[in-house]
Write a protein that holds these residues in place. Structure first.
Motif, PDB file in Angstrom:
ATOM      1  N   MET A   1       0.797  -1.221   0.000  1.00  0.00           N
ATOM      2  CA  MET A   1       0.000   0.000   0.000  1.00  0.00           C
ATOM      3  C   MET A   1       0.833   1.276   0.000  1.00  0.00           C
ATOM      4  O   MET A   1       1.769   1.409   0.780  1.00  0.00           O
TER       5      MET A   1
ATOM      6  N   ASN B   1      -3.396   4.350  -5.520  1.00  0.00           N
ATOM      7  CA  ASN B   1      -3.560   2.981  -6.021  1.00  0.00           C
ATOM      8  C   ASN B   1      -3.294   2.883  -7.508  1.00  0.00           C
ATOM      9  O   ASN B   1      -2.735   1.898  -7.993  1.00  0.00           O
TER      10      ASN B   1
ATOM     11  N   LYS C   1       0.378   2.951  -7.940  1.00  0.00           N
ATOM     12  CA  LYS C   1       0.926   1.683  -7.453  1.00  0.00           C
ATOM     13  C   LYS C   1       0.742   0.589  -8.477  1.00  0.00           C
ATOM     14  O   LYS C   1       1.638  -0.206  -8.741  1.00  0.00           O
ATOM     15  N   SER C   2      -0.442   0.509  -9.090  1.00  0.00           N
ATOM     16  CA  SER C   2      -0.697  -0.520 -10.097  1.00  0.00           C
ATOM     17  C   SER C   2       0.231  -0.369 -11.284  1.00  0.00           C
ATOM     18  O   SER C   2       0.751  -1.351 -11.795  1.00  0.00           O
TER      19      SER C   2
ATOM     20  N   SER D   1      -2.781  -4.627  -1.691  1.00  0.00           N
ATOM     21  CA  SER D   1      -3.279  -3.447  -0.992  1.00  0.00           C
ATOM     22  C   SER D   1      -3.019  -3.531   0.501  1.00  0.00           C
ATOM     23  O   SER D   1      -3.477  -2.697   1.269  1.00  0.00           O
TER      24      SER D   1
END
Lengths: 366, 195
Positions: free
Chosen positions: A244, A315, A318-319, A331
């Motif tokens: 995360m 997010n 991050k992806s 996550s």
């Protein structure tokens, strides 16, 4: 959850369609629980990755047993080469690199602010980081250099060890962000901040999120200052996954330049398990590995879109990083290394299950 | 460079565990590595906190009940033998075992033993029957605060009604088995162990 429990029930005679509780529902939770006891997605990220084939380093020899005499001889030769030949060379280089960094930045710091100063500062930084990288026998391949972070932006990367900084600083100059340390780190911090602005926080300041955000905002607002380097995971992860991203860095605004770093585990394990090794033993392990081989991908810049909040933006970034680096996108919070998991996640599971069994009951009562 | 977990497990122990649980040699060493990595206190035994440290288990609504199943009555520590014994319930049933004539008693991963494991998740006081209260408590664990007491009560009553054949308002193990006779227990209560 839904499909698995549904499948469990299909074989069980029931008089109500959908919804309702059956005794075999517990099987689902039980099976999941036991699976997680045998192997779970989270705790494995806080220890070094297991290799499919041995790379002749004792430290990765957890599940391999004695194979043959020839292999042992080769391993012995490897130990000699690594400890007696490579290690002294690398230590020399590292010492040179760090001392020149300190001296160089102090000297540059004596100059008045000007373009020349900035140019010299960049020169000193890059040269010394490159020497340090040689001190680790680091082989780095940079991809998509056109996306390299620019001034006034924020560079965001996945975190595996403090060496990430050296890896990235070989190809560009960044403003570092971090806590003020004592000892050798403190000396380094105080000297490099003389030649160009970095953002160092006192421990007490770190608690105040607004103060932190303000200082970072001010830094990126000044377009002459170098891009900030931040590791949003907040802790070292073993380079098999991305955990995360803390939303703090994504609330500041500005352009985010994501960077994916992937180390090749065949040559050396770059992960810093801070629970097991302190900084010095970690560096020693690094310098007695075969090499540090890694790939760095610069991803196209991203900004927060309308209607997207900081968490969703984090997010999304991050992806992108996980996808590029071939890492698992999790996550789970990297803080779980030391802390307990939040109760609210359990409550979510309970809520999901409740909505399943309450299905037809609810309709009946109305 | 740190202790190698597998070296702490003796060959005789591995053989004994193999006989008792049916796991293969490599499965046992692999699970020993896992046991060792969970054992933060390095005292050769796991406590409840060691299990709670697994985040995915900690958020499992029945997490506490599952963890409890590893600990024998009244004890707070489980050693590797106990750990393996409990995990053995979840070993998949191989075809050649189904028809084997067992002189050493039923294997740990038989259908009956798997069902018994699940039964014990509900039977909180281990008195071999699931009372209405016990069922309510477990239900409450699974649903949290999202369902009212009355609704939960009616769900519990209905479940007991369906299963209870001798009218004692409790579910005994044989009643439990009867209710679930059509469920593919061998598959649902088995997990894949690598190697």
């Amino acid at each position: 959850m839904q499909e698995e429990i549904g499948e469990l029930r299909r074989s069980h005679p029931k008089n109500l369609a959908g919804g309702d509780f059956t005794l075999c529902d517990a099987f689902y939770f039980c099976k999941k629980g036991i699976e997680n006891i045998v192997e779970d997605q989270v705790t494995q990220r806080f220890t070094s990755e297991e290799l499919a084939s041995w790379n002749l380093l004792t430290r990765t020899n957890n599940n391999f047993c004695y194979i043959s005499l020839r292999l042992t001889i080769i391993w012995g030769l490897g130990v000699f080469i690594r400890y007696c030949i490579l290690l002294p060379l690398r230590i020399t280089l590292a010492v040179i690199g760090l001392s020149w960094l300190v001296i160089g930045t102090i000297l540059v710091g004596l100059l008045p602010s000007s373009n020349v100063k900035n140019w010299l500062s960049d020169l000193v930084h890059i040269t010394c980081y490159r020497i340090c990288a040689r001190g680790l026998s680091a082989t780095i391949r940079y991809h998509n250099k056109e996306n390299r972070p620019k001034k006034g932006g924020i560079c965001v990367a996945n975190h595996t060890s403090p060496i990430d900084i050296v890896i990235l600083a070989n190809d560009g100059c960044y403003a570092m962000v971090g806590q003020v340390h004592g000892g050798l780190m403190g000396v380094l911090q105080r000297s490099i901040v003389r030649s160009c602005p970095h953002v160092w926080f006192e421990r007490s300041e770190m608690k105040d999120r607004h103060a932190v955000a303000k200082r970072l905002k001010d830094h990126i607002a000044d377009k002459t200052k170098l891009p900030i380097l931040i590791f949003p995971e907040g802790t070292c992860i073993n380079n098999t996954s991305v955990m995360m991203f803390k939303k703090g860095s994504f609330e500041i605004g500005g352009t985010i330049y994501p960077v994916a770093i992937k180390y090749d585990p065949q040559f050396g394990d770059a992960f810093w398990n801070s629970a097991k090794y302190n900084m010095v033993s970690y560096l020693l392990r690094m310098m007695t590995s075969w090499a540090i081989v890694c790939n760095v991908w610069y991803l196209p810049p991203m900004t927060r879109q309308d209607g997207e909040d900081a968490v969703q933006f984090a997010n999304r970034v991050k992806s992108a990083i996980a996808h590029q680096g071939g890492l698992v996108d999790l996550s789970w919070d990297g803080g779980l290394k030391r802390e307990k998991v939040k109760e609210s996640l359990k409550e979510e599971q309970q809520k999901m299950y409740s909505s399943m069994i309450i299905g037809s009951d609810f309709n009946e009562d109305i | 460079m740190g202790s190698r977990a597998s070296s702490l497990l003796r060959e005789e122990d591995i053989e004994e565990i193999k006989k008792e649980t049916g796991f293969s040699h490599s499965q046992i060493t692999r699970l020993y590595s896992r046991f060792h990595s969970l054992d933060k206190g390095e005292n050769g035994a796991l406590s409840r906190e060691d299990f709670q440290r697994i985040p995915e288990l900690a958020i499992n609504p029945l997490g506490d009940r599952i963890i409890n199943a590893f600990f024998p009555e009244g004890e707070d520590q489980v050693n590797f033998r106990g750990f393996m014994r409990t995990l053995a319930h979840f070993r998949p049933v191989e075809d050649n075992e189904k028809n084997k004539d067992l002189t050493s008693g039923e294997p740990l991963n038989s259908r009956t033993n798997k069902l018994h494991f699940a039964f014990q998740l509900y039977d909180l006081d281990r008195d071999d029957k699931i009372s209405r209260d016990e069922l309510l408590q477990v239900l409450r664990m699974m649903v949290g605060v999202n369902i009212s007491d009355e609704q939960l009560g009616s769900i519990a009553d209905r479940t007991i009604q369906e299963a209870d054949t001798n009218g004692d308002m409790c579910i005994s193990f044989s009643e439990f088995t009867k209710v679930l006779e059509k469920v593919d227990v061998e598959q649902k209560m088995s997990i894949r162990f690598l190697h």
